[in-house]
Scaffold this motif. Sequence first.
Motif, PDB file in Angstrom:
ATOM      1  N   PHE A 101       3.406   8.881   0.877  1.00 55.55           N
ATOM      2  CA  PHE A 101       4.128   8.592  -0.421  1.00 55.55           C
ATOM      3  C   PHE A 101       2.811   9.201  -1.689  1.00 55.55           C
ATOM      4  O   PHE A 101       2.461   8.413  -2.373  1.00 55.55           O
ATOM      5  N   GLY A 102       2.089   9.667  -1.137  1.00 57.39           N
ATOM      6  CA  GLY A 102       0.917  10.712  -2.019  1.00 57.39           C
ATOM      7  C   GLY A 102      -0.234   9.625  -2.279  1.00 57.39           C
ATOM      8  O   GLY A 102      -1.058  10.170  -2.556  1.00 57.39           O
ATOM      9  N   TYR A 103      -0.733   8.780  -0.939  1.00 57.36           N
ATOM     10  CA  TYR A 103      -1.730   8.096  -0.328  1.00 57.36           C
ATOM     11  C   TYR A 103      -2.997   9.058  -0.203  1.00 57.36           C
ATOM     12  O   TYR A 103      -2.353   9.641   0.964  1.00 57.36           O
ATOM     13  N   TYR A 104      -4.089   8.373   0.446  1.00 55.52           N
ATOM     14  CA  TYR A 104      -5.366   8.381   0.939  1.00 55.52           C
ATOM     15  C   TYR A 104      -4.941   7.243   2.057  1.00 55.52           C
ATOM     16  O   TYR A 104      -5.547   6.436   1.600  1.00 55.52           O
ATOM     17  N   ILE A 152      12.873  -4.514   5.712  1.00 54.24           N
ATOM     18  CA  ILE A 152      12.284  -5.566   6.695  1.00 54.24           C
ATOM     19  C   ILE A 152      11.737  -4.167   7.719  1.00 54.24           C
ATOM     20  O   ILE A 152      10.384  -4.331   7.978  1.00 54.24           O
ATOM     21  N   GLU A 153      12.881  -2.949   7.732  1.00 57.97           N
ATOM     22  CA  GLU A 153      12.388  -2.418   9.530  1.00 57.97           C
ATOM     23  C   GLU A 153      10.619  -1.796   9.390  1.00 57.97           C
ATOM     24  O   GLU A 153       9.876  -1.644   9.985  1.00 57.97           O
ATOM     25  N   PRO A 154      10.685  -0.792   7.440  1.00 54.76           N
ATOM     26  CA  PRO A 154       9.976  -0.493   7.915  1.00 54.76           C
ATOM     27  C   PRO A 154       8.306  -1.428   7.487  1.00 54.76           C
ATOM     28  O   PRO A 154       7.139  -1.000   8.245  1.00 54.76           O
ATOM     29  N   LEU A 196      -0.287   2.502   9.112  1.00 57.14           N
ATOM     30  CA  LEU A 196       0.124   1.825   7.477  1.00 57.14           C
ATOM     31  C   LEU A 196      -0.722   2.830   6.847  1.00 57.14           C
ATOM     32  O   LEU A 196      -0.011   3.620   6.110  1.00 57.14           O
ATOM     33  N   LYS A 197      -1.677   3.751   7.199  1.00 58.31           N
ATOM     34  CA  LYS A 197      -2.290   4.394   7.065  1.00 58.31           C
ATOM     35  C   LYS A 197      -1.488   5.808   6.989  1.00 58.31           C
ATOM     36  O   LYS A 197      -1.777   6.784   6.099  1.00 58.31           O
ATOM     37  N   ASN A 203       0.654  -1.590  -0.054  1.00 60.90           N
ATOM     38  CA  ASN A 203       0.181   0.048   0.265  1.00 60.90           C
ATOM     39  C   ASN A 203       0.670   1.043   0.078  1.00 60.90           C
ATOM     40  O   ASN A 203       0.283   2.483  -0.482  1.00 60.90           O
ATOM     41  N   VAL A 204       2.072   0.405   0.801  1.00 65.96           N
ATOM     42  CA  VAL A 204       3.082   2.309   0.423  1.00 65.96           C
ATOM     43  C   VAL A 204       4.491   2.358  -0.695  1.00 65.96           C
ATOM     44  O   VAL A 204       4.763   3.179  -1.098  1.00 65.96           O
ATOM     45  N   LEU A 205       4.673   0.817  -0.343  1.00 60.12           N
ATOM     46  CA  LEU A 205       5.414   0.369  -1.561  1.00 60.12           C
ATOM     47  C   LEU A 205       5.744  -0.260  -2.368  1.00 60.12           C
ATOM     48  O   LEU A 205       6.276  -1.280  -1.944  1.00 60.12           O
ATOM     49  N   GLY A 206       4.833  -0.232  -3.175  1.00 57.13           N
ATOM     50  CA  GLY A 206       4.089  -1.066  -4.275  1.00 57.13           C
ATOM     51  C   GLY A 206       5.601  -1.207  -4.945  1.00 57.13           C
ATOM     52  O   GLY A 206       5.863  -2.359  -5.474  1.00 57.13           O
TER      53      GLY A 206
END
Length: 333
Positions: free
Chosen positions: A301-304, A279-281, A294-295, A250-253
């Motif tokens: 990173f530009g997402y809602y 791993i850490e993220p 996560l949200k 969702n963040v680093l696709g």
Amino acid sequence: MALSTHLASALRPALAALRRAAPGQRRGLSTPPGPQPTLDLGGIFPPLATPFSALQEVDYAQLEANLRRYASIPFRGLVVLGSTGEYPYLAPRERLEVLSCVRRALPRDRLLLAGSGCESTKATVELTVSMAEAGADAALVVTPYYYRGAMSSAALVRHYTEVAEASPIPVVLYSVPANTGLELPLEAVLTLAQHPNVIGIKDSGGDITRVGLLVHKTRREDFQVLAGSAGFLLASYAVGASGGVCALANVLGAPLCQLERLCRQGCWQEARELQHRLIEPNAAVTRRFGIPGLKKAMEWFGYYGGPCRAPLAPLSPAQVEELRGTFSTNGWL
């Protein structure tokens, strides 16, 4: 709504023949002998977060906006209504509306897996059929766990078999012991892998020996193993997993799809370096800070991301700072 035992038995040979004749190949580092999969799950699937407004209503406009941003990333498909999607907090009507919204926005060449696991077999069957009618390509069915003490291998095999025989779409098993306190037993998975309408498992337990054993023991079945977390994605590919359903996507696709590509190409040094930075993220947005983390990271990173539904609480300022530091020290911010 379940098929009768007689009808299910009559359909089973036809389903098996159809699956053996289906096109496509299992995408693995080393393709073992066996039937070709009906539905190729090879690749990365983000289990979508469900966006909520400040009033904690599902925000469909923001969901569509996130989907437009994800469209440029080479995901194999999307998962809706999983643990990351706050599935237990959605009303039945909302579950179908979220699925329908994603189906309308998703290109047909990308798969849509939908969570349909409920506590009773009857409710699971009914929701699975509804998900199929709303456009899901496969059902992701979590283990029933409220009466976990009674969930023996036999009980779970019976549950999943009834669901698979009633389902119009393929079934993917879902074992997530961190949330359910119940790991789907290995012997149950191996039994269910022989069913013509059970095509795989998302295993979130993190035991790589188990992942490797599942791949090895089901190599002659139409059955695919998906890693349930980005933290052990490289290791899962190394032992033969087909893909991954990873909250971090969702963040680093794009980096996760890059990691998959490197593993497929055998570029292990580059893959290892990238995996180390993930791993850490990944741990931060799963085990440590969960969906609120996560949200929050999605917003950077530009997402809602937005709020979670109560009783999930937002992060404290100190937690936000720690989360940001985790992404920064690994070179993502």
